[in-house]
Design a protein around this motif. Structure first.
Motif, mmCIF file in Angstrom:
data_model
loop_
_atom_site.group_PDB
_atom_site.id
_atom_site.type_symbol
_atom_site.label_atom_id
_atom_site.label_comp_id
_atom_site.label_asym_id
_atom_site.label_seq_id
_atom_site.Cartn_x
_atom_site.Cartn_y
_atom_site.Cartn_z
ATOM 1 N N LYS A 1 31.303 41.891 -67.640
ATOM 2 C CA LYS A 1 32.006 40.600 -67.651
ATOM 3 C C LYS A 1 32.144 40.061 -66.231
ATOM 4 C CE LYS A 1 33.638 39.322 -71.805
ATOM 5 N NZ LYS A 1 33.684 37.934 -72.312
ATOM 6 N N LEU A 2 32.604 40.910 -65.321
ATOM 7 C CA LEU A 2 32.828 40.477 -63.939
ATOM 8 C C LEU A 2 31.520 40.104 -63.251
ATOM 9 C CD1 LEU A 2 35.567 42.997 -62.732
ATOM 10 C CD2 LEU A 2 35.850 40.609 -63.417
ATOM 11 N N LEU A 3 30.470 40.881 -63.497
ATOM 12 C CA LEU A 3 29.170 40.579 -62.882
ATOM 13 C C LEU A 3 28.648 39.225 -63.337
ATOM 14 C CD1 LEU A 3 27.326 44.028 -62.970
ATOM 15 C CD2 LEU A 3 28.351 42.869 -61.008
ATOM 16 N N THR A 4 28.884 38.889 -64.612
ATOM 17 C CA THR A 4 28.470 37.578 -65.120
ATOM 18 C C THR A 4 29.204 36.467 -64.385
ATOM 19 O OG1 THR A 4 27.978 38.457 -67.312
ATOM 20 C CG2 THR A 4 28.380 36.092 -67.159
ATOM 21 N N HIS A 5 30.512 36.612 -64.224
ATOM 22 C CA HIS A 5 31.292 35.584 -63.531
ATOM 23 C C HIS A 5 30.932 35.516 -62.046
ATOM 24 C CE1 HIS A 5 33.729 34.532 -66.952
ATOM 25 N NE2 HIS A 5 34.088 35.788 -67.140
ATOM 26 N N ILE A 6 30.702 36.648 -61.438
ATOM 27 C CA ILE A 6 30.309 36.665 -60.022
ATOM 28 C C ILE A 6 28.969 35.959 -59.828
ATOM 29 C CG2 ILE A 6 29.537 38.209 -58.160
ATOM 30 C CD1 ILE A 6 31.719 40.187 -59.163
ATOM 31 N N LYS A 7 28.070 36.139 -60.791
ATOM 32 C CA LYS A 7 26.765 35.464 -60.720
ATOM 33 C C LYS A 7 26.955 33.944 -60.740
ATOM 34 C CE LYS A 7 22.277 35.145 -63.048
ATOM 35 N NZ LYS A 7 21.465 35.601 -64.206
ATOM 36 N N PHE A 8 27.853 33.457 -61.603
ATOM 37 C CA PHE A 8 28.141 32.022 -61.644
ATOM 38 C C PHE A 8 28.685 31.547 -60.301
ATOM 39 C CE2 PHE A 8 28.590 32.189 -66.450
ATOM 40 C CZ PHE A 8 27.510 31.365 -66.685
ATOM 41 N N ILE A 9 29.596 32.328 -59.739
ATOM 42 C CA ILE A 9 30.213 31.956 -58.462
ATOM 43 C C ILE A 9 29.166 31.879 -57.359
ATOM 44 C CG2 ILE A 9 31.772 32.790 -56.651
ATOM 45 C CD1 ILE A 9 33.506 33.956 -58.969
ATOM 46 N N ASP A 10 28.323 32.891 -57.286
ATOM 47 C CA ASP A 10 27.283 32.908 -56.255
ATOM 48 C C ASP A 10 26.304 31.749 -56.430
ATOM 49 O OD1 ASP A 10 28.422 35.147 -55.167
ATOM 50 O OD2 ASP A 10 27.030 36.569 -56.090
ATOM 51 N N SER A 11 25.975 31.433 -57.695
ATOM 52 C CA SER A 11 25.068 30.308 -57.961
ATOM 53 C C SER A 11 25.673 28.998 -57.498
ATOM 54 C CB SER A 11 24.752 30.228 -59.460
ATOM 55 O OG SER A 11 24.066 31.378 -59.900
ATOM 56 N N ALA A 12 26.959 28.802 -57.790
ATOM 57 C CA ALA A 12 27.629 27.564 -57.400
ATOM 58 C C ALA A 12 27.655 27.394 -55.890
ATOM 59 C CB ALA A 12 29.048 27.544 -57.952
ATOM 60 N N LYS A 13 27.809 28.494 -55.175
ATOM 61 C CA LYS A 13 27.877 28.420 -53.711
ATOM 62 C C LYS A 13 26.544 28.046 -53.090
ATOM 63 C CE LYS A 13 31.681 31.679 -52.915
ATOM 64 N NZ LYS A 13 32.074 32.972 -52.333
ATOM 65 N N THR A 14 25.442 28.353 -53.767
ATOM 66 C CA THR A 14 24.126 28.078 -53.185
ATOM 67 C C THR A 14 23.556 26.737 -53.618
ATOM 68 O OG1 THR A 14 23.021 29.232 -55.015
ATOM 69 C CG2 THR A 14 23.559 30.525 -53.070
ATOM 70 N N LEU A 15 24.254 26.028 -54.516
ATOM 71 C CA LEU A 15 23.736 24.738 -54.982
ATOM 72 C C LEU A 15 23.919 23.681 -53.907
ATOM 73 C CD1 LEU A 15 25.152 24.845 -58.599
ATOM 74 C CD2 LEU A 15 22.740 24.907 -57.958
ATOM 75 N N PRO A 16 22.899 22.849 -53.681
ATOM 76 C CA PRO A 16 23.000 21.824 -52.642
ATOM 77 C C PRO A 16 23.998 20.741 -53.027
ATOM 78 C CG PRO A 16 20.996 21.507 -53.927
ATOM 79 C CD PRO A 16 21.613 22.804 -54.386
ATOM 80 N N ALA A 17 24.773 20.318 -52.052
ATOM 81 C CA ALA A 17 25.717 19.220 -52.265
ATOM 82 C C ALA A 17 25.088 17.931 -51.759
ATOM 83 C CB ALA A 17 27.018 19.497 -51.524
ATOM 84 N N THR A 18 25.254 16.851 -52.518
ATOM 85 C CA THR A 18 24.687 15.564 -52.142
ATOM 86 C C THR A 18 25.809 14.549 -52.010
ATOM 87 O OG1 THR A 18 22.737 16.107 -53.462
ATOM 88 C CG2 THR A 18 22.932 13.836 -52.699
ATOM 89 N N SER A 19 25.890 13.904 -50.865
ATOM 90 C CA SER A 19 26.942 12.914 -50.649
ATOM 91 C C SER A 19 26.571 11.594 -51.311
ATOM 92 C CB SER A 19 27.165 12.694 -49.156
ATOM 93 O OG SER A 19 26.049 12.034 -48.585
ATOM 94 N N GLN A 20 27.572 10.750 -51.536
ATOM 95 C CA GLN A 20 27.324 9.439 -52.118
ATOM 96 C C GLN A 20 26.399 8.619 -51.219
ATOM 97 O OE1 GLN A 20 28.432 8.340 -55.234
ATOM 98 N NE2 GLN A 20 26.926 6.751 -54.802
ATOM 99 N N LYS A 21 26.556 8.776 -49.908
ATOM 100 C CA LYS A 21 25.704 8.049 -48.965
ATOM 101 C C LYS A 21 24.247 8.469 -49.111
ATOM 102 C CE LYS A 21 25.180 6.909 -44.066
ATOM 103 N NZ LYS A 21 25.704 7.107 -42.692
ATOM 104 N N GLN A 22 24.005 9.770 -49.287
ATOM 105 C CA GLN A 22 22.636 10.260 -49.475
ATOM 106 C C GLN A 22 22.023 9.714 -50.764
ATOM 107 O OE1 GLN A 22 23.823 14.455 -49.079
ATOM 108 N NE2 GLN A 22 22.266 14.690 -47.494
ATOM 109 N N ILE A 23 22.831 9.649 -51.826
ATOM 110 C CA ILE A 23 22.352 9.101 -53.096
ATOM 111 C C ILE A 23 21.993 7.629 -52.938
ATOM 112 C CG2 ILE A 23 22.990 8.555 -55.478
ATOM 113 C CD1 ILE A 23 24.789 11.034 -55.437
#
Length: 272
Positions: A114-136
């Motif tokens: 259970k914990l490994l599944t949630h940790i995987k989600f957390i790690d994935s979220a941290k590596t996702l690129p953030a895009t600002s409204q200005k960039q869009i």
């Protein structure tokens, strides 16, 4: 590195969690009272990812504590691990936004998975690129400029993902953000080399399709609807709904108009 806080009046639980996650890149801190937990989350709010809490904290109300902690850090994932096995406790867990509910006594291997599944989600979220409204805005502007210069039509689309129970509530915990943003890869695979998909806030995507006529809009909407449906089915996630709108330039709006604002307005009306 995933940062976890275990909140439990029983020190044995902290020991077991540490042992279960031995060798996994996590940092674990603990608290035994409401005051200690609030103080620690306040100090660690910029880095804390997950709390594991037994809501049975003696004279203190663990559910109230979760509410207070989420006010400090809305992005916290919450796992409730307790011996309370009643409908009332499950309902309260849903209301305070718990991501999982694990009954005590728990099996170590079950808890680990259970914990490994949630940790995987957390790690994935941290590596996702953030895009600002200005960039869009800049990206859309460049695409429109190219379409005008080369005298071809352009389809601009917006996909918004929402929680079916509360459409007005944007995704604000790492699990939901990771699930939604994970759709990016599937959308990207549908594109031609000159087309583009851009993350939009935490719960959507902007899609820019060059040389797509207004007559292709129905087909395009069906394509992306199918991609979204398949993604959430494959992830075994049913709490999210989505809405898709595309607009054609220059047939439906003047290129000088803000296509994204128009699309967002249409989806807002659809979701209600």
């Amino acid at each position: 590195m995933t940062n976890i806080m275990v909140i439990d009046i029983n020190a044995t639980t902290v020991y077991r969690i540490r042992k279960i996650l031995d060798g996994i890149p996590v940092e674990i801190v603990s608290a035994t009272t409401m005051y200690e937990a609030i103080n620690r989350v306040g100090n660690l709010q910029s880095v804390l990812d997950l709390i594991i809490i037994d809501v049975n904290l003696g004279s203190e109300d663990g559910y109230d504590l979760i509410t207070k902690l989420k006010e400090i850090n809305p992005n916290l994932m919450v796992i409730i691990s307790t011996s309370l096995n009643t409908r009332k406790s499950f309902v309260r867990a849903i209301r305070v936004g718990a991501n999982d509910y694990i009954l005590k006594p728990f099996d170590d291997e079950y808890m680990k998975q259970k914990l490994l599944t949630h940790i995987k989600f957390i790690d994935s979220a941290k590596t996702l690129p953030a895009t600002s409204q200005k960039q869009i805005d800049t990206s859309i502007y460049k695409s429109i400029k190219k379409a005008v210069r080369e005298n071809h039509e352009l389809l601009i689309g917006l996909i918004l993902v929402y929680n079916k129970k509360n459409p007005a509530q944007p995704a604000n915990n790492v699990r939901d953000i990771a699930i939604i943003k994970g759709l990016y890869k599937d959308l990207e695979e549908s594109l031609n080399i000159e087309d583009e998909v851009i993350s939009y806030s935490n719960n959507g995507f902007v899609i820019v399709l060059h040389k797509k006529s207004i007559h292709m809009k129905t087909e395009v909407v069906a394509l992306y609807k199918g991609i979204c449906e398949s993604y959430f089915i494959n992830k075994n996630v049913d709490e999210f709904g989505f809405d898709i709108e595309f607009i054609n330039l220059p047939n439906e709006i003047d290129p000088r108009q803000n296509a994204l604002s128009i699309l967002a307005g249409r989806i807002e009306k659809n979701i209600g």
